[in-house]
Enzyme design. Structure first.
Site, PDB file in Angstrom:
ATOM      1  N   GLY A  95      22.217 -29.336 -13.587  1.00  0.00           N
ATOM      2  CA  GLY A  95      22.085 -27.948 -13.167  1.00  0.00           C
ATOM      3  C   GLY A  95      21.491 -27.093 -14.269  1.00  0.00           C
ATOM      4  O   GLY A  95      21.524 -27.452 -15.449  1.00  0.00           O
TER       5      GLY A  95
ATOM      6  N   LYS B 211      26.621 -29.583 -21.630  1.00  0.00           N
ATOM      7  CA  LYS B 211      26.086 -28.251 -21.366  1.00  0.00           C
ATOM      8  C   LYS B 211      25.473 -27.689 -22.644  1.00  0.00           C
ATOM      9  O   LYS B 211      26.156 -27.560 -23.663  1.00  0.00           O
ATOM     10  CB  LYS B 211      27.185 -27.310 -20.864  1.00  0.00           C
ATOM     11  CG  LYS B 211      26.670 -25.912 -20.517  1.00  0.00           C
ATOM     12  CD  LYS B 211      27.747 -25.078 -19.837  1.00  0.00           C
ATOM     13  CE  LYS B 211      27.197 -23.721 -19.401  1.00  0.00           C
ATOM     14  NZ  LYS B 211      28.198 -22.919 -18.677  1.00  0.00           N
TER      15      LYS B 211
ATOM     16  N   ASP C 219      34.408 -15.874 -12.385  1.00  0.00           N
ATOM     17  CA  ASP C 219      33.248 -16.395 -11.645  1.00  0.00           C
ATOM     18  C   ASP C 219      33.629 -17.614 -10.801  1.00  0.00           C
ATOM     19  O   ASP C 219      32.914 -18.614 -10.783  1.00  0.00           O
ATOM     20  CB  ASP C 219      32.124 -16.759 -12.624  1.00  0.00           C
ATOM     21  CG  ASP C 219      30.752 -16.775 -11.955  1.00  0.00           C
ATOM     22  OD1 ASP C 219      30.619 -16.213 -10.843  1.00  0.00           O
ATOM     23  OD2 ASP C 219      29.811 -17.352 -12.539  1.00  0.00           O
TER      24      ASP C 219
END
Length: 320
Positions: free
Chosen positions: A56, A78, A168
């Site tokens: 992603g 990440k 979030d």
């Protein structure tokens, strides 16, 4: 509705979130100390990690599927590109290096591959996200969502008890394994909250963080709904997420429509009617979602209350 639109136009500037006082991991004394450049799994050299594919991409970084050469173990990596936006400040590394819960994605180490970058080595969840499963397989059943809700609430309960607000929660930030273990991920906009009080002065920078479609009414229009508890926003986001997974699309709009701008989103979420349920929805599920999507944040159920809801208790039993 016309009167509401006129009032909204007078406040086109986004209303800010309550200011969240950011602390270090030391505010949670039961946490282990942050890791630096090494991991409990023995991945001590960043160069030993082989990128396999992109999982992603976001505004501030990318996530890769990687393999640790010497052990052939698979992880998610990440890469956070810091400094690309002066208004963006992430506390993700501080949060992930402090937390330890079976319902939150596990951090195995933090590296600094080059100046201005940070790399977070995390466990790899082999089924993707709830969002990717929804797109591949269609809506979830009530039974499966009860099990999912129980796990997410357990993760949020852990975070809130340790003075962390996620900010979030949404389907793409909830990772899944093939045996349907669900874990909360992506702490890029999350915050540490000092002390017991959860209301404070306003901060425009904080409001710009997170995904607006999943924001609670008090975050979208604090003039009308007040600042509320910072933790209540996570509950609202959970309710929107679960209802979306049940009906198969963003629940405040028809299946073929998405909000075209911020004002349209605010008008529908804050001042529109409650989203409808399919006829087959049970009373337990309807009740649970309504407890999450109470527009008044002071009346919205807390995570600890929701964990005792009959619908969630069903999910807890399924997971045993």
């Amino acid at each position: 509705m016309v009167h509401i639109r006129q009032r909204m136009q007078q406040h086109l500037k986004l209303d800010p979130l309550p200011e969240l006082k950011i602390g270090e991991c030391a505010v949670c004394p039961c946490f282990p100390k942050p890791m630096c450049g090494t991991t409990i799994q023995g991945v001590g050299d960043f160069l030993d990690l082989e990128k396999l594919c992109v999982l992603g991409r976001g505004n501030h970084g990318s996530v890769y599927k990687v393999r640790h050469g010497p052990k052939l173990a698979i992880y998610a990596l990440k890469i956070i590109h810091q400094g690309t936006n002066d208004a963006y400040e992430s506390h993700e590394t501080e949060i992930l290096s402090c937390i330890d819960s079976p319902f939150v994605v596990k951090c195995h180490g933090i590296f600094e591959p080059r100046a201005g970058e940070k790399a977070i080595l995390m466990e790899y969840m082999d089924a993707g996200t709830l969002d990717s499963i929804l797109r591949a397989n269609g809506p979830f059943s009530e039974t499966s969502l009860a099990h999912i809700a129980s796990q997410i609430l357990s993760g949020l309960n852990y975070l809130h008890e340790h003075n962390i607000v996620h900010l979030d929660i949404k389907p793409s930030n909830l990772l899944v394994s093939k045996d349907m273990k669900v874990k909360i991920a992506d702490f890029g906009v999350s915050k540490f909250v000092h002390g017991i009080g959860t209301r404070a002065a306003t901060n425009y920078h904080s409001m710009c963080q997170g995904t607006q479609a999943y924001m609670s009414p008090e975050r979208l229009d604090s003039h009308a709904f007040g600042s509320g508890s910072v933790y209540a926003g996570d509950v609202w986001s959970l309710g929107v997420t679960l209802l979306e997974l049940y009906v198969g699309h963003f629940p405040f709009f028809p299946a073929d429509k998405r909000p075209s701008n911020w004002m349209e989103l605010v008008l529908v979420v804050c001042y529109g009617e409650f989203p409808g349920f399919p006829e087959e929805a049970s009373e337990e599920f309807r009740s649970f979602i309504k407890c999450c999507l109470e527009k008044n944040p002071s009346k919205r159920w807390t995570v600890s209350q929701l964990l005792s809801h009959p619908y969630v208790c069903l999910g807890g039993r399924l997971g045993k």
